[in-house]
Design a protein around this motif. Structure first.
Motif, PDB file in Angstrom:
ATOM      1  N   UNK A  52       3.561  23.364  34.661  1.00  0.00           N
ATOM      2  CA  UNK A  52       4.607  22.849  35.542  1.00  0.00           C
ATOM      3  C   UNK A  52       5.965  23.400  35.093  1.00  0.00           C
ATOM      4  N   UNK A  53       6.738  23.915  36.041  1.00  0.00           N
ATOM      5  CA  UNK A  53       8.036  24.527  35.720  1.00  0.00           C
ATOM      6  C   UNK A  53       9.000  23.542  35.062  1.00  0.00           C
ATOM      7  N   UNK A  54       8.764  22.239  35.202  1.00  0.00           N
ATOM      8  CA  UNK A  54       9.626  21.261  34.548  1.00  0.00           C
ATOM      9  C   UNK A  54       9.471  21.289  33.041  1.00  0.00           C
ATOM     10  N   UNK A  55       8.345  21.789  32.543  1.00  0.00           N
ATOM     11  CA  UNK A  55       8.059  21.743  31.110  1.00  0.00           C
ATOM     12  C   UNK A  55       7.878  23.121  30.482  1.00  0.00           C
ATOM     13  N   UNK A  56       7.586  24.139  31.263  1.00  0.00           N
ATOM     14  CA  UNK A  56       7.246  25.449  30.723  1.00  0.00           C
ATOM     15  C   UNK A  56       8.445  26.108  30.042  1.00  0.00           C
ATOM     16  N   UNK A  57       8.156  26.907  29.031  1.00  0.00           N
ATOM     17  CA  UNK A  57       9.199  27.646  28.312  1.00  0.00           C
ATOM     18  C   UNK A  57       9.589  28.898  29.084  1.00  0.00           C
ATOM     19  N   UNK A  58      10.865  29.281  28.977  1.00  0.00           N
ATOM     20  CA  UNK A  58      11.378  30.469  29.649  1.00  0.00           C
ATOM     21  C   UNK A  58      11.451  31.647  28.693  1.00  0.00           C
ATOM     22  N   UNK A  59      11.156  32.821  29.201  1.00  0.00           N
ATOM     23  CA  UNK A  59      11.377  34.047  28.443  1.00  0.00           C
ATOM     24  C   UNK A  59      12.865  34.383  28.439  1.00  0.00           C
ATOM     25  N   UNK A 118       8.185  30.875  37.488  1.00  0.00           N
ATOM     26  CA  UNK A 118       7.581  30.255  38.656  1.00  0.00           C
ATOM     27  C   UNK A 118       6.192  29.759  38.293  1.00  0.00           C
ATOM     28  N   UNK A 119       5.872  28.508  38.654  1.00  0.00           N
ATOM     29  CA  UNK A 119       4.553  27.968  38.322  1.00  0.00           C
ATOM     30  C   UNK A 119       3.599  28.140  39.502  1.00  0.00           C
ATOM     31  N   UNK A 120       2.364  27.654  39.340  1.00  0.00           N
ATOM     32  CA  UNK A 120       1.344  27.838  40.370  1.00  0.00           C
ATOM     33  C   UNK A 120       1.538  26.917  41.564  1.00  0.00           C
ATOM     34  N   UNK A 121       2.497  25.981  41.463  1.00  0.00           N
ATOM     35  CA  UNK A 121       2.825  25.118  42.601  1.00  0.00           C
ATOM     36  C   UNK A 121       4.061  25.625  43.340  1.00  0.00           C
ATOM     37  N   UNK A 122       4.484  26.853  43.039  1.00  0.00           N
ATOM     38  CA  UNK A 122       5.633  27.512  43.673  1.00  0.00           C
ATOM     39  C   UNK A 122       6.964  26.841  43.328  1.00  0.00           C
ATOM     40  N   UNK A 123       7.006  26.079  42.236  1.00  0.00           N
ATOM     41  CA  UNK A 123       8.283  25.599  41.719  1.00  0.00           C
ATOM     42  C   UNK A 123       8.922  26.734  40.910  1.00  0.00           C
ATOM     43  N   UNK A 124      10.217  26.916  41.061  1.00  0.00           N
ATOM     44  CA  UNK A 124      10.875  28.097  40.503  1.00  0.00           C
ATOM     45  C   UNK A 124      12.117  27.726  39.710  1.00  0.00           C
ATOM     46  N   UNK A 125      12.278  28.360  38.558  1.00  0.00           N
ATOM     47  CA  UNK A 125      13.509  28.305  37.774  1.00  0.00           C
ATOM     48  C   UNK A 125      14.100  29.710  37.812  1.00  0.00           C
ATOM     49  N   UNK A 126      15.226  29.875  38.475  1.00  0.00           N
ATOM     50  CA  UNK A 126      15.819  31.206  38.642  1.00  0.00           C
ATOM     51  C   UNK A 126      16.568  31.619  37.377  1.00  0.00           C
ATOM     52  N   UNK A 127      16.353  32.846  36.965  1.00  0.00           N
ATOM     53  CA  UNK A 127      17.019  33.374  35.783  1.00  0.00           C
ATOM     54  C   UNK A 127      18.458  33.778  36.069  1.00  0.00           C
ATOM     55  N   UNK A 128      19.190  34.111  35.021  1.00  0.00           N
ATOM     56  CA  UNK A 128      20.593  34.521  35.159  1.00  0.00           C
ATOM     57  C   UNK A 128      21.003  35.297  33.914  1.00  0.00           C
ATOM     58  N   UNK A 129      22.130  35.991  34.024  1.00  0.00           N
ATOM     59  CA  UNK A 129      22.660  36.791  32.917  1.00  0.00           C
ATOM     60  C   UNK A 129      24.126  36.451  32.705  1.00  0.00           C
ATOM     61  N   UNK A 130      24.515  36.232  31.460  1.00  0.00           N
ATOM     62  CA  UNK A 130      25.916  35.989  31.113  1.00  0.00           C
ATOM     63  C   UNK A 130      26.306  36.895  29.944  1.00  0.00           C
ATOM     64  N   UNK A 131      27.627  37.060  29.757  1.00  0.00           N
ATOM     65  CA  UNK A 131      28.153  37.878  28.675  1.00  0.00           C
ATOM     66  C   UNK A 131      29.166  37.076  27.867  1.00  0.00           C
ATOM     67  N   UNK A 132      29.164  37.310  26.552  1.00  0.00           N
ATOM     68  CA  UNK A 132      30.115  36.657  25.649  1.00  0.00           C
ATOM     69  C   UNK A 132      30.828  37.724  24.825  1.00  0.00           C
ATOM     70  N   UNK A 166      15.709  22.200  36.617  1.00  0.00           N
ATOM     71  CA  UNK A 166      14.600  21.298  36.316  1.00  0.00           C
ATOM     72  C   UNK A 166      14.902  19.879  36.801  1.00  0.00           C
ATOM     73  N   UNK A 167      16.157  19.477  36.710  1.00  0.00           N
ATOM     74  CA  UNK A 167      16.530  18.129  37.144  1.00  0.00           C
ATOM     75  C   UNK A 167      16.253  17.934  38.628  1.00  0.00           C
ATOM     76  N   UNK A 168      16.471  18.968  39.432  1.00  0.00           N
ATOM     77  CA  UNK A 168      16.174  18.833  40.862  1.00  0.00           C
ATOM     78  C   UNK A 168      14.678  18.609  41.086  1.00  0.00           C
TER      79      UNK A 168
END
Length: 370
Positions: free
Chosen positions: A260-267, A293-307, A338-340
């Motif tokens: 489940x995308x609510x619990x899975x670790x991100x690369x 993205x999990x097998x239930x089509x729940x998605x956590x979109x990635x992003x890129x930032x700079x410091x 994940x909160x959504x």
């Protein structure tokens, strides 16, 4: 119908600990032993705001109408004893093994008319590993280790009518194997490792009550971790890190599926370029979270930032300054996404929980070692 209402909770943690470590070394052995004491306290209050006022203002004007405990309070006292033996088998080979005995006492307060109670937990954990040093900058290692964790007592016992004495927490024990290689010389620092973590229990969340359960279900995480840095004679350096991970759980038909995308670790990955002088350093770093993205089509979109970070050593300490999110990137945080999934639509539309990342932020710091 009660309609939309606004509420907010305040959760308070207090953690204290004491650690004692002792070591004895002989020609071919090193024996390390010690004890850990720790205490964690928790309580939470929820404020419910005036429904008419908060609704008419879109949640911008809040007037507290009532307060009540959000979760039961608890206290966890931990006592752990451990011992570790390192054996220098040869000039190149070191073998290590250890054991840890962990005792936890959980005391839960009353909640919504239900009496609290206490439970005790004990577990033994073991580790074993070896490292081979080629004495030319290269090293190889392989390790096995065990870990143990209790689910959040507040969220587990937050169900009305649940007896603490009759429903002990189900501890989650995990096991991990890892193998890797590292290399270092005046020009390069490099490291790569593969790991596999598995357990026979997982935590699930009840979306209606936001309480949790621990169920008997196999889970696993496996991945790759790598880091590479190149040092140049002029003081410049460049490098990157990469963590690729896949989280899976056993499906109803016995096959492995994405967790489940609510619990899975991100690369994640980073890349940087920097310069170091005698007393000054500057570093530009990019940070990237991969889309999940999990097998239930729940998605956590990635992003890129700079410091952009810099520091200067002086006779009056080290001064540091930085600009985080240098390009003022707009993005939803991992927790916001994940909160959504946790709260919407049961507790309101998704936009209420889609927490945005902090924009361009300037930092200034000073530290002194004495």
């Amino acid at each position: 119908s009660q309609g939309v209402y606004f509420a907010a909770s305040q959760q308070n943690f207090e953690v204290s600990s004491f650690k004692a470590l002792f070591a004895k070394e002989w020609q071919a052995f090193k024996f390390t032993y010690g004890v850990d004491l720790d205490r964690e306290r928790f309580n939470a209050q929820q404020s419910t705001f005036d429904q008419r006022l908060s609704s008419e203002s879109g949640g911008l004007d809040l007037d507290t109408a009532s307060k009540a405990p959000r979760y039961p309070g608890y206290r966890v006292d931990g006592l752990s004893g451990y011992a570790q033996l390192d054996w220098y088998a040869t000039d190149n080979l070191t073998v290590s093994g250890g054991a840890r005995r962990q005792q936890m006492d959980v005391d839960v307060g009353k909640f919504k008319g239900v009496e609290g109670g206490s439970n005790d937990y004990s577990v033994s954990l073991y580790n074993l590993g070896t490292i081979y040093d080629f004495k030319n900058g290269h090293q190889l290692w392989i390790n096995y280790g065990e870990g143990f964790d209790l689910p959040d007592p507040a969220k587990f016992y937050g169900k009305p009518g649940l007896s603490v004495a009759d429903n002990p927490l189900a501890g989650i024990k995990s096991r991990q194997v890892e193998t890797g290689w590292r290399y270092s010389d005046s020009d390069w620092d490099a490291q790569a490792a593969l790991y596999y973590i598995w357990s026979d229990k997982v935590i699930t969340t009840d979306s209606a009550t936001l309480t949790i359960d621990v169920i008997d279900q196999k889970s696993r995480d496996y991945g790759f971790e790598g880091a590479l840095t190149r040092h140049f004679l002029s003081g410049w350096e460049a490098g990157s890190t990469l963590h690729l991970v896949r989280s899976e759980e056993e499906g109803t038909d016995g096959d492995w599926i994405k967790r489940d995308a609510r619990y899975a670790s991100l690369s994640k990955s980073t890349a940087f370029v920097g310069w170091k002088g005698d007393r000054t350093s500057v570093r530009l770093q990019g940070n990237h979270a991969f889309t999940l993205e999990d097998d239930a089509d729940h998605k956590i979109s990635g992003y890129t930032t700079f410091d952009l970070l810099g520091s200067r050593d002086t006779g009056f300490g080290t001064f540091s300054a930085g600009i985080q999110n240098l390009l003022d990137k707009e993005y939803s945080t991992v927790w916001g996404q994940r909160a959504t999934l946790f709260y919407a639509p049961t507790y309101g539309p998704a936009y209420l929980y889609d927490y945005q990342g902090r924009g361009r932020t300037y930092t200034l710091g000073w530290s002194m070692a004495y």
